[in-house]
Design an enzyme around this catalytic site. Structure first.
Site, PDB file in Angstrom:
ATOM      1  N   LYS A  31     -14.246  38.780  -1.423  1.00  0.00           N
ATOM      2  CA  LYS A  31     -14.686  37.514  -2.799  1.00  0.00           C
ATOM      3  C   LYS A  31     -16.179  37.670  -2.202  1.00  0.00           C
ATOM      4  O   LYS A  31     -17.140  37.647  -2.892  1.00  0.00           O
ATOM      5  CB  LYS A  31     -14.220  36.684  -2.480  1.00  0.00           C
ATOM      6  CG  LYS A  31     -12.575  37.291  -3.742  1.00  0.00           C
ATOM      7  CD  LYS A  31     -12.230  36.546  -4.196  1.00  0.00           C
ATOM      8  CE  LYS A  31     -10.283  36.975  -4.373  1.00  0.00           C
ATOM      9  NZ  LYS A  31      -9.495  35.789  -4.757  1.00  0.00           N
TER      10      LYS A  31
ATOM     11  N   ASP B 239     -10.463  33.362 -11.129  1.00  0.00           N
ATOM     12  CA  ASP B 239      -9.090  32.675 -10.248  1.00  0.00           C
ATOM     13  C   ASP B 239      -9.301  31.213 -11.300  1.00  0.00           C
ATOM     14  O   ASP B 239      -8.352  30.986 -11.494  1.00  0.00           O
ATOM     15  CB  ASP B 239      -9.819  33.197  -8.741  1.00  0.00           C
ATOM     16  CG  ASP B 239      -9.410  33.576  -8.229  1.00  0.00           C
ATOM     17  OD1 ASP B 239      -8.714  34.727  -8.602  1.00  0.00           O
ATOM     18  OD2 ASP B 239      -9.706  34.105  -6.874  1.00  0.00           O
TER      19      ASP B 239
HETATM   20  P1  NAP Z   1      -8.638  31.452   2.302  1.00  0.00           P
HETATM   21  O1  NAP Z   1     -10.242  32.098   1.677  1.00  0.00           O
HETATM   22  O2  NAP Z   1      -9.031  32.095   3.485  1.00  0.00           O
HETATM   23  O3  NAP Z   1      -8.685  30.211   2.136  1.00  0.00           O
HETATM   24  C1  NAP Z   1      -7.964  29.473   3.183  1.00  0.00           C
HETATM   25  C2  NAP Z   1      -8.341  28.382   3.840  1.00  0.00           C
HETATM   26  O4  NAP Z   1      -6.465  27.293   3.920  1.00  0.00           O
HETATM   27  C3  NAP Z   1      -8.810  28.258   4.918  1.00  0.00           C
HETATM   28  O5  NAP Z   1     -10.063  27.318   4.739  1.00  0.00           O
HETATM   29  C4  NAP Z   1      -8.314  28.011   5.970  1.00  0.00           C
HETATM   30  O6  NAP Z   1      -8.426  27.612   7.369  1.00  0.00           O
HETATM   31  C5  NAP Z   1      -6.709  26.883   5.282  1.00  0.00           C
HETATM   32  N1  NAP Z   1      -5.699  26.256   6.111  1.00  0.00           N
HETATM   33  C6  NAP Z   1      -5.056  27.325   6.714  1.00  0.00           C
HETATM   34  N2  NAP Z   1      -4.293  26.977   6.967  1.00  0.00           N
HETATM   35  C7  NAP Z   1      -4.205  25.396   6.995  1.00  0.00           C
HETATM   36  C8  NAP Z   1      -3.294  24.541   7.412  1.00  0.00           C
HETATM   37  N3  NAP Z   1      -2.428  24.637   7.772  1.00  0.00           N
HETATM   38  N4  NAP Z   1      -3.453  23.566   6.567  1.00  0.00           N
HETATM   39  C9  NAP Z   1      -5.094  23.271   6.060  1.00  0.00           C
HETATM   40  N5  NAP Z   1      -5.492  23.952   6.013  1.00  0.00           N
HETATM   41  C10 NAP Z   1      -5.346  25.692   6.278  1.00  0.00           C
HETATM   42  O7  NAP Z   1      -8.065  32.561   1.445  1.00  0.00           O
HETATM   43  P2  NAP Z   1      -7.730  32.122  -0.082  1.00  0.00           P
HETATM   44  O8  NAP Z   1      -8.647  33.056  -0.802  1.00  0.00           O
HETATM   45  O9  NAP Z   1      -8.467  31.198  -0.669  1.00  0.00           O
HETATM   46  O10 NAP Z   1      -6.478  32.094  -0.366  1.00  0.00           O
HETATM   47  C11 NAP Z   1      -5.386  31.896  -0.357  1.00  0.00           C
HETATM   48  C12 NAP Z   1      -4.105  31.412  -0.199  1.00  0.00           C
HETATM   49  O11 NAP Z   1      -4.007  30.965  -2.083  1.00  0.00           O
HETATM   50  C13 NAP Z   1      -3.660  32.590  -0.711  1.00  0.00           C
HETATM   51  O12 NAP Z   1      -2.252  32.511   0.069  1.00  0.00           O
HETATM   52  C14 NAP Z   1      -3.630  33.991  -1.082  1.00  0.00           C
HETATM   53  O13 NAP Z   1      -2.891  35.049  -1.337  1.00  0.00           O
HETATM   54  C15 NAP Z   1      -3.568  33.511  -2.679  1.00  0.00           C
HETATM   55  N6  NAP Z   1      -4.088  33.133  -3.975  1.00  0.00           N
HETATM   56  C16 NAP Z   1      -3.128  33.521  -4.481  1.00  0.00           C
HETATM   57  C17 NAP Z   1      -3.415  33.968  -6.167  1.00  0.00           C
HETATM   58  C18 NAP Z   1      -2.925  33.537  -7.187  1.00  0.00           C
HETATM   59  O14 NAP Z   1      -3.295  34.319  -8.314  1.00  0.00           O
HETATM   60  N7  NAP Z   1      -1.663  33.214  -7.430  1.00  0.00           N
HETATM   61  C19 NAP Z   1      -5.792  33.797  -6.464  1.00  0.00           C
HETATM   62  C20 NAP Z   1      -5.798  33.389  -5.366  1.00  0.00           C
HETATM   63  C21 NAP Z   1      -5.603  33.187  -3.959  1.00  0.00           C
HETATM   64  P3  NAP Z   1      -8.862  29.218   8.369  1.00  0.00           P
HETATM   65  O15 NAP Z   1      -9.380  30.200   7.893  1.00  0.00           O
HETATM   66  O16 NAP Z   1      -9.208  27.974   9.363  1.00  0.00           O
HETATM   67  O17 NAP Z   1      -7.129  29.443   8.511  1.00  0.00           O
END
Ligand code: NAP
Length: 281
Positions: A71, A107
């Site tokens: 992204k 999003d």
């Molecule tokens: P991302 O960029 O990897 O961000 C996730 C963040 O959460 C990272 O900073 C990660 O840190 C942190 N994290 C991991 N474990 C944690 C914990 N135990 N406590 C606190 N923070 C923690 O991912 P993203 O793209 O934002 O997506 C996040 C989630 O949303 C995913 O499950 C994705 O599938 C979902 N999503 C859903 C939709 C929808 O339409 N429903 C749309 C977009 C995303 P680290 O990198 O250090 O692990």
């Protein structure tokens, strides 16, 4: 309905991307509106990214969604990036024309549309907590901030990313009180009306619940961006304590509808897209 004469390809770019439900949703929409197009999965390794993006037009690809981990990294290859996507720092939708690649982010708006239209939740003046400071959290925090919640607390295990997001939000949106939480407890969930899980924690069976169940209450809506499983441990515990709950399927639907409208210029057929998602799950 009669089909258009020219055939167009759309799809989702990611790595991995095989699990994506977007093809079901968009192919149902094309069928419903009689659009002569197909939506595929483009699973590309990081070393294939640049070549793929630069040759989209040659492959008759008219638009793509972008998912993890691209992204942010697709942005330098785009001719134009919308002000929202620039604010969020990430692109999830690309519109391909013969002479340009335009980037958008649907999003945050998709999340807000679901919250307001289907769940009847108005964030203005409310207290919000977000777990996660990654791409999705950033989109949600920006869109929520635009309509002025009272306070917003955010927690992430990545302290650098967390600090950057909080500083950015404070600079852009002065009226909300932002709290950089050092732990889940510091999110002040007891005072919150909305708690969002924007981490991938909850997708695996072995994942923990993230939040102590004692912190859930009846005035809280717990929104988990995860939609597979449809009820994470977080949502189950919150529901059992009387909180309102939602998984991320509605956000997936609304962000997809917005992408569809950007690509085709037509209103997205919500019911067929919703049904396609529900049956795919
Ligand atoms: P991302 O960029 O990897 O961000 C996730 C963040 O959460 C990272 O900073 C990660 O840190 C942190 N994290 C991991 N474990 C944690 C914990 N135990 N406590 C606190 N923070 C923690 O991912 P993203 O793209 O934002 O997506 C996040 C989630 O949303 C995913 O499950 C994705 O599938 C979902 N999503 C859903 C939709 C929808 O339409 N429903 C749309 C977009 C995303 P680290 O990198 O250090 O692990």
């Amino acid at each position: 309905m009669e089909k258009n004469s020219s055939f167009a390809i759309y799809g989702v770019l990611g790595y991995p991307a095989k699990h994506s439900l977007s093809p079901k949703m968009h192919n149902a929409a094309f069928q419903e509106l009689g659009i002569n197009a197909t939506y595929n999965i483009f699973e590309k390794k990081p070393e294939e990214l640049e070549e793929f993006i630069r040759t989209l037009f040659l492959h008759n690809i008219h638009g793509i969604n972008v998912t993890v981990p691209y992204k942010e990294s697709v942005m330098p290859y785009l001719t134009k990036v919308s002000s929202e996507a620039r604010l969020i720092g990430a692109v999830n939708t690309i519109k391909v024309s013969y002479d340009k690649l335009e980037g958008f982010n649907t999003d945050g708006e998709g999340f807000l549309d679901h919250l307001r239209r289907d769940l009847g939740f108005m964030p203005t003046g409310k207290n919000v907590a977000i777990i996660g400071a990654g791409g999705a959290a950033r989109a949600i925090a920006v869109y929520l901030s635009r309509i002025k919640p009272r306070f917003m607390s955010i927690y992430d295990i990545d302290k650098v990313r967390l600090k950057e997001l909080i500083l950015y939000l404070k600079e852009k949106f002065g009226t909300t009180g932002y709290i950089m939480a050092d732990s889940i407890e510091e999110l002040n969930i007891g005072y919150c009306n909305l708690l969002v899980n924007a981490t991938p924690i909850g997708m695996k069976d072995s994942d923990p619940c993230l939040v102590d169940e004692k912190l859930f209450h009846k005035n809280l809506l717990v929104y988990d961006l995860i939609y597979k499983p449809s009820e994470t441990k977080l949502l189950k515990a919150a529901r059992e304590k009387g909180a309102k709950v939602s998984n991320g399927l509605g956000m997936l639907l609304y962000q997809g509808m917005l992408s569809f409208q950007i690509w085709t210029g037509k209103p997205a057929p919500k019911e067929s897209m919703r049904q396609a998602l529900s049956s795919a799950l």
